[in-house]
Design a protein around this motif. Structure first.
Motif, mmCIF file in Angstrom:
data_model
loop_
_atom_site.group_PDB
_atom_site.id
_atom_site.type_symbol
_atom_site.label_atom_id
_atom_site.label_comp_id
_atom_site.label_asym_id
_atom_site.label_seq_id
_atom_site.Cartn_x
_atom_site.Cartn_y
_atom_site.Cartn_z
ATOM 1 N N LEU A 4 0.857 -1.181 0.000
ATOM 2 C CA LEU A 4 0.000 0.000 0.000
ATOM 3 C C LEU A 4 0.892 1.230 0.000
ATOM 4 O O LEU A 4 1.723 1.395 0.894
ATOM 5 C CB LEU A 4 -0.922 0.005 1.219
ATOM 6 N N CYS A 22 -4.181 6.302 -1.505
ATOM 7 C CA CYS A 22 -3.567 5.022 -1.148
ATOM 8 C C CYS A 22 -3.735 4.086 -2.340
ATOM 9 O O CYS A 22 -4.861 3.728 -2.693
ATOM 10 C CB CYS A 22 -4.209 4.429 0.095
ATOM 11 N N CYS A 24 -2.953 0.441 -4.073
ATOM 12 C CA CYS A 24 -2.611 -0.955 -3.796
ATOM 13 C C CYS A 24 -1.827 -1.503 -4.989
ATOM 14 O O CYS A 24 -2.329 -1.522 -6.118
ATOM 15 C CB CYS A 24 -3.859 -1.775 -3.568
ATOM 16 N N CYS A 97 -3.659 3.739 5.769
ATOM 17 C CA CYS A 97 -4.501 3.065 4.791
ATOM 18 C C CYS A 97 -4.691 1.610 5.229
ATOM 19 O O CYS A 97 -3.760 0.968 5.748
ATOM 20 C CB CYS A 97 -3.842 3.124 3.425
ATOM 21 N N GLY A 111 -0.995 0.379 5.426
ATOM 22 C CA GLY A 111 0.035 1.229 4.870
ATOM 23 C C GLY A 111 0.996 1.676 5.951
ATOM 24 O O GLY A 111 0.818 1.375 7.138
#
Length: 120
Positions: A4, A22, A24, A97, A111
């Motif tokens: 993340l 954020c 992925c 995140c 995150g």
């Protein structure tokens, strides 16, 4: 492997706005995302949910941010955004995140955190 990547934190005056992102980054085609969101943790306090959005776009907000923050997602980019308006000093925290997904089994990732500081 799932990572993340957060961005968008910083210092802002009360009443100002910030947008957190954020993304992925996942390798392998077997990974799927069920939902993504944001939590925050202020010094001396527990981590708390700020906002969350599921794969069908159902959203959840903490009462303290309703009407000020908006969460959204770009499924094509596997990215979630948090638009924060009318920021208050009490919004100061590290924002994390969070992702719920499936990689064969149910998984959850965090995150690294991004600092948001709101000055009065």
């Amino acid at each position: 492997q799932v990572q993340l990547v957060e961005s968008g934190g910083g210092l802002v005056q009360a009443g100002g706005s910030l947008r957190l992102s954020c993304a992925c980054v996942a390798s392998g085609s077997t990974f799927s995302i069920n939902g993504m969101g944001w939590y925050r943790q202020a010094p001396g306090k527990q981590r708390e949910l700020v906002a969350f959005i599921t794969s069908d776009s159902t959203t959840t907000y903490a009462d303290s941010v309703k009407g000020r923050f908006t969460i959204s997602r770009d499924n094509a980019k596997n990215t979630v955004y948090l638009q924060m308006n009318s920021l208050k000093p009490e919004d100061t925290a590290v924002y994390y995140c969070n992702l719920h997904g499936r990689l064969g089994v149910r998984v959850m990732y965090w995150g690294q955190g991004t600092q948001v500081t709101v000055s009065s």
